[in-house]
Every structure is written in structure tokens, then in C-alpha cells.
Design a protein around this motif. Structure first.
Motif: not given
Length: 496
Positions: A173-199
Motif C-alpha cells: 500500500v502506497i502512503t503519504h510517507g513513513c510516518m503516515d504508514a506507521i500511523r495507519e498501522a497503529i490505528e489498525v492494530c490497536t485502540q486508544p489506551g492500548d500499550a505499544i512496546a518501543i525501543s
């Protein structure tokens, strides 16, 4: 792992002096034949040696034993990971920043992760845009396809294939840059209040994005080989996280690349615990050699990794063209993305596809990689000569930033000096939601420093000013009295 065993043999030979600095390494083919291993094992071994700074690649010449610097690497902070709320990162951001980051077009050379303008590259891109407009015809008044143009997806698929990374155009899927791609992925995989692991540390843009999306954060400590996967697996087992979000290659800011073994285990863990992992791979194509590390997505058999990338760091940030391989989340990802926009600019898609297809993108990447390698060496040499020996400087194998640790840094004073001079820099506290990295900062190396004997430039002036500020902020209280009188001189240097 075989490649690690071989790498250790060469590290021992370098440390013992049997392999002298600047001596030539065997070619990839020679190494493969000498040790009777596959080319994949050979590439993994050289990538590992390169990521640790033991060898370097030179254009058209091969690999050589690196000249080891005298500086030490920044410490890898170890801690027990826990959940952090949105408010905790907001407090860290306020403490870590000396004000809002300036607009990109007004920022200095040391702040944003980017490279300086290239007139030759701009001319080549202009020609690609002209050809794209000629092909538009009546489609100029059509909305782009929500998934992205077939030709763009096909050319991207063909572009990544020589690295050994294969995917079908219909999976992208072509997106508006990498941050847009990540934002959509976060929306698809999680809900507000969910916890996401980061480095930890983590690119501050991702932390800000998670805060604005009301996601909680679980920071995973960085280790020499990548991230602490044992702690991450513990969170997956306990169900305390709903997703992961990791830059896996040339991490921003610390510069670490996850080993192939780590990436493979990350993919296995995502599948085993059915926890989606969003892979930010925007620096994948910027190693300081032509050996491009494969992403964790390469090892993903179950589709739980959503691989995101763009041309923002490799070509031009202003075009805002990126992509995502959503794996098993493809249908929901495309549906959500299509509902939020009417596709990505058709002229931009066609122009970038043309630029890649005619071979100019690959040539540009080779030039960019070795230019960044030269920049890294020059910046480290310059900083080593100017700063006290206790300052620690990262030595990444790719990417566009250096991570500095300055023991005994008076952060409050340093922030005050930054405010006075308006020097554009990123402080360490911006890269965490915890009380960490307050003696660290990130420096962009995308702008070239002049070689010894060449006239100075604005980048050198900015770096000189940073060095002066750091020295003053490391001074004892007795020496601080003279800082105010010097402050005007520094500000004058910056304004020139």
C-alpha cells in the motif's frame, strides 16, 4: 550462529594485531570459498563486523579493517521495562526540549535527520517529474488508486528484490510517507489506551505520535545486538502490550542495527504470541556500504509484521511518499487508509517510479551511502579532537545521526545556552518517557563538514558552537561566571 563464530575469529585477529588497521579483507567471494560457507553467511558476517565498527567498505575497493577510534561508545542503559502513560512522555518532552523545533526550512544542519540539498539530484528528479506529467494525460483530473498505482508498487517490488527481499506488488500500500504508514498501522492494530512496546531510546517523532494517538508506551532497553528481546517476550506472554513499534536497522538515535538472529526471533515471537509488530525501516537503504540489511519482515511467515518505509531519508522528505506491507492486516489497513484520503499524489508516484526504474535511484543511493560514511568519519574525528576524552560518541554502521553521551553535563545550564544561541539540536530526554538520557544528545550528520585546509561552512560553525556550549556546560560552578560574557560571541558565530 556460524556467521558470528567467523566474526569473532576476525575480531580476535584485529584485536591481537594479526589484521592491521586499514588492511584489506577478503572479498565476499573469497571469504565464502575460504571458509566454505554460503554467500548469505558471508554477508551476515560482514554486516555484523561492519555494524560493530571492525571493518569498513570503500567504493569500488572492497572491505578493510577499520581504524579504531579512541572514543568509547555511549552506555546502553539497562532497566526493567514498565508501562508509561501519555502524560509521562509529555513531561519528558517539555524537559528535554528548549522550545518547539523550528520549521524544517529554517532549522540548522545539526537538528533534523536529513541531508543537504543536491543540485544534481534535483535536476534528475525534475526530469522524472516532467516525464510523469507527460504520461498523465487526462488522468490529471482523476483521483489516484487508494492502494497506490500499480506501476509504482511493481517498481518498488522490483527494486527491493535484488536485496533478497521479495514481495508481490498487490501486497503493498502506497502512503503519504513513513510516518503516515506507521500511523495507519497503529490505528489498525490497536485502540486508544492500548500499550505499544518501543525501543529505548526511541525516535521522538514516534513518541509524539503515540502520545497524540493516546497509546501507552512500554520502553524496551537497547542492547548491543538490538533490543532486549527477553523483556519484550515477557510482555507478550503476559499480554501487557498490544503491539510493538521498532526501527530495526540503523535505529534513530542510537544507531544500532538488530542482528539477523534478533530480527528472526522478533518475527517468531510476533507469530507465536499473535502480537503485531510495526517495523519502521526508513533507514534500511542507508548502510555505509552496499550490503543492505534485510528487515525483520523478511523472516515473517505469519504476517504479523507490518513493514513501513519511504523515500524521505534516501531521496526527498518533501515528496511524502511511503509504503506499507501490512501482512495479514492488509484488508483492514487498505480499508482504513482509503476511507481517510483519496490516495497519494499521482504525479509524485509516477515521478518516483520513473526515477527508480531508470536506475538513477540506485546510483543516488550508492553516492549517498559513501557520502554519509565520509561524513560520519569526519564528524567523529572533529568531535574527538575538540571534546574531552570522557565524551562518548556512537559509531553506527548506517543512518544519518550520531548519539553523544556527555558525562557531568549540567543540563539546565546547557539548555539555557541553547536558548540563548538558538542552536538547533535534539536533547536526549526527548527520546524517552522515562528519566533517562539527560546527559545525551543527537547530532545530524547529513551535512558535510569541510576537509582540513578547506574553507569553513555553516555546518562547521554550528558544530563549533555546539562544542563550545558543551565545554561550558561541563565546567565547574567556579568557571560558569565567564559563560555569560562568552555567550554573545557564540550567538554571533551562529548568526554568520
Amino acid at each position: 550462529m556460524k556467521y558470528k563464530q567467523l566474526a569473532e575469529q576476525y575480531i580476535s585477529a584485529i584485536q591481537s594485531g594479526k589484521l592491521a588497521a586499514l588492511s584489506r579483507m577478503p572479498s565476499l567471494r573469497q571469504f565464502s570459498q575460504l571458509h566454505r560457507v554460503s554467500m548469505t553467511t558471508t554477508l551476515n558476517c560482514y554486516q555484523h563486523l561492519e555494524s560493530q565498527g571492525w571493518i569498513v567498505a570503500k567504493p569500488q575497493s572492497g572491505y578493510f579493517v577499520a581504524k579504531r577510534g579512541t572514543h568509547r561508545q555511549p552506555a546502553l542503559v539497562q532497566f526493567e521495562s514498565r508501562m508509561a502513560s501519555v502524560a509521562e512522555y509529555q513531561a519528558a518532552e517539555e524537559w528535554g526540549s528548549h522550545g518547539q523545533a523550528p520549521e524544517s526550512q529554517h532549522a540548522g544542519p545539526l537538528g533534523y535527520s536529513r541531508f543537504e540539498a543536491d543540485a544534481v539530484l534535483a535536476k534528475q528528479l525534475e526530469q522524472s517529474f516532467r516525464r510523469a506529467h507527460q504520461r498523465l494525460g487526462e488522468r490529471m483530473n482523476f483521483y489516484p488508486a487508494p492502494q497506490g498505482e500499480q506501476i509504482t508498487r511493481t517498481i518498488l517490488s522490483q527494486h527491493f528484490a535484488p536485496y533478497g527481499f521479495h514481495f508481490q506488488p498487490d501486497q503493498l500500500v502506497i502512503t503519504h510517507g513513513c510516518m503516515d504508514a506507521i500511523r495507519e498501522a497503529i490505528e489498525v492494530c490497536t485502540q486508544p489506551g492500548d500499550a505499544i512496546a518501543i525501543s529505548s531510546p526511541c525516535f521522538n517523532g514516534l513518541l509524539t505520535l503515540l502520545r497524540e494517538m493516546s497509546r501507552n508506551i512500554v520502553e524496551i532497553p537497547s542492547v548491543e545486538s538490538g533490543i532486549d528481546l527477553d523483556q519484550l517476550e515477557n510482555h507478550m506472554q503476559q499480554g501487557t502490550i498490544q503491539a510493538g513499534l521498532f526501527c530495526t536497522t540503523h535505529m534513530n538515535p542510537q544507531g544500532i542495527t538488530m542482528t539477523p538472529e534478533q530480527k528472526q526471533r522478533l518475527a517468531r515471537m510476533a507469530a507465536q504470541y499473535q502480537v503485531p509488530v510495526i517495523e519502521d525501516d526508513v533507514y534500511m537503504e542507508l548502510p555505509y556500504s552496499n550490503t543492505v540489511p534485510l528487515p525483520a519482515k523478511y523472516y515473517d511467515q505469519a504476517g504479523y509484521i507490518l513493514w513501513c518505509g519511504s523515500v524521505s531519508k534516501t531521496l526527498a522528505a518533501s515528496y511524502r511518499l511511503g509504503w506499507c506491507l501490512p501482512g495479514r492486516y492488509f484488508e483492514s489497513y487498505l480499508r482504513r487508509f482509503a476511507a481517510g484520503c483519496f490516495g497519494v499524489s499521482l504525479p509524485v508516484q509516477l515521478a518516483i517510479a520513473d526515477f527508480i526504474d531508470n536506475g538513477q535511484y540506485s546510483r543516488s543511493l550508492k553516492h549517498r551511502r559513501f557520502a554519509l560514511l565520509a561524513n560520519k568519519r569526519r564528524y567523529i574525528e572533529y568531535l574527538e579532537q575538540a571534546l574531552p576524552g570522557e565524551v562518548r560518541i556512537s559509531d553506527p554502521a548506517g543512518g544519518m545521526v550520531l548519539w553523544l553521551q556527555i558525562p557531568a553535563l549540567n543540563l539546565a545550564r546547557f539548555k539555557h545556552l541553547l536558548q540563548a544561541t538558538k542552536l538547533d539540536i535534539r536533547l536526549g530526554a526527548l527520546f524517552t518517557s522515562r528519566d533517562l538520557y539527560r546527559d545525551c544528545l543527537r547530532v545530524n550528520i547529513g551535512y558535510a563538514l569541510p576537509e582540513p585546509g578547506e574553507p569553513g561552512n555553516a555546518t562547521q560553525q554550528a558544530l563549533d558552537a555546539l562544542i563550545q556550549l558543551l565545554k561550558q556546560a561541563m565546567h565547574t560552578d567556579a568557571a560558569c561566571a565567564i559563560t555569560e560574557t562568552r555567550n554573545g560571541d557564540i550567538a554571533e558565530t551562529i548568526s554568520k
